[in-house]
Design an enzyme around this catalytic site. Structure first.
Site, PDB file in Angstrom:
ATOM      1  N   ALA A   5       0.816  -1.212   0.000  1.00  0.00           N
ATOM      2  CA  ALA A   5       0.000   0.000   0.000  1.00  0.00           C
ATOM      3  C   ALA A   5       0.855   1.269   0.000  1.00  0.00           C
ATOM      4  O   ALA A   5       0.377   2.344  -0.375  1.00  0.00           O
ATOM      5  CB  ALA A   5      -0.920   0.012   1.220  1.00  0.00           C
TER       6      ALA A   5
ATOM      7  N   ASP B 199      16.754  13.053   4.542  1.00  0.00           N
ATOM      8  CA  ASP B 199      16.409  14.327   5.194  1.00  0.00           C
ATOM      9  C   ASP B 199      16.876  14.423   6.644  1.00  0.00           C
ATOM     10  O   ASP B 199      16.406  15.294   7.386  1.00  0.00           O
ATOM     11  CB  ASP B 199      14.898  14.579   5.130  1.00  0.00           C
ATOM     12  CG  ASP B 199      14.407  14.784   3.707  1.00  0.00           C
ATOM     13  OD1 ASP B 199      15.183  15.331   2.901  1.00  0.00           O
ATOM     14  OD2 ASP B 199      13.274  14.389   3.404  1.00  0.00           O
TER      15      ASP B 199
END
Length: 268
Positions: free
Chosen positions: A57, A124
């Site tokens: 998903a 990040d």
């Protein structure tokens, strides 16, 4: 004491920019979103063996495409610590890339990688990275990376585009030809002690011909060019092209009498 002002000044705070040979090695990518997609493409371009750990998903269309076309191995679940220590005969994990929106989970994976001495990159989160990804321009064998050490990825992309626009056309193709010529030269002069002469002659070849000239060389041209290696000379392109089959040129006599007076076609 020797003078020190003639040596390069040390500039701390940088990264060691290297071309990491990851071909045939196993890399784990945790996550399946847009950032993971970019990482996966970089790894596949480097011929790595990529395993993606992410519930189905969470796969974006590009990562789902890689999975559907068997370009990567997909583990349809969340990361588990045992993923870092595959059982034999599986190859050990050479690198881990994490790109998930879960800071706590990312940090946990980072800490596990540190314990196992596996290089890792947490997207990040610069402090949790053993290495950074830069902005890369790719043209065949030519790869140019701009890195800001994680401080300004958008600026790195802008600078990379500026450099790419300044490159001559067909740069990658010209480099392919140089690589092919080097391979042929190693067959002609394979000995280790021939190394300095090979390097010097290849430097003269690269200086003598423009990018366009290199792109125009075919297999016969390269074979004829290699006939000049023993003399250490490099002919003008017109002279080289005149050595083609059926030309009737006395190659040995031409090389023996060549003194450089033809001049060279120096590339930009």
């Amino acid at each position: 004491m020797a003078e020190t002002n003639k040596f390069p000044e040390v500039q701390g705070g940088g990264s060691l920019l290297i071309a990491w040979q990851i071909k045939g090695k196993r890399v784990l990518v945790v996550g399946g979103g847009e950032v993971a997609a970019g990482r996966i493409l970089n790894l596949l371009n480097a011929d790595a063996l990529v395993t993606v750990i992410c519930p189905s998903a969470g796969l974006n269309p590009e990562v789902a495409h890689r999975v559907a076309n068997n370009q990567v191995t997909h583990i349809d679940r969340k990361f588990q610590p045992s993923d870092l220590s595959p059982l034999p005969p599986a190859e050990p994990i050479a690198m881990v890339l994490v790109a998930v929106d879960d800071p706590a989970a990312s940090t946990t994976i980072w800490q596990l990688c540190k314990t196992l001495s596996i290089p890792a990159n947490i997207a990040d989160v610069p402090p949790e990275c053993d290495f950074y990804f830069g902005s890369v321009h790719r043209d065949g064998p030519l790869q140019i990376m701009v890195s800001t050490n994680g401080k300004g990825p958008r600026l790195a992309s802008t600078i990379r585009k500026f450099i790419a626009e300044a490159l001559p056309p067909d740069a990658g193709r010209a480099i392919e030809k140089v690589g092919r010529l080097r391979t042929k030269l190693r067959q002609v002069a394979p000995a280790v002690e021939d190394g300095p002469k090979r390097m010097g002659w290849m430097t003269r070849v690269s200086d003598a011909y423009s990018w366009e000239d290199m792109c125009a060389l075919d297999e016969e041209d390269m074979d004829n060019l290699l006939k000049w290696y023993a003399s250490g000379k490099v002919p003008e392109l017109e002279v080289l092209k005149g050595m083609g089959s059926g030309s009737g040129v006395d190659v040995d006599g031409l090389i023996e009498g060549f003194d450089g007076s033809f001049g060279f076609s120096v590339g930009a």
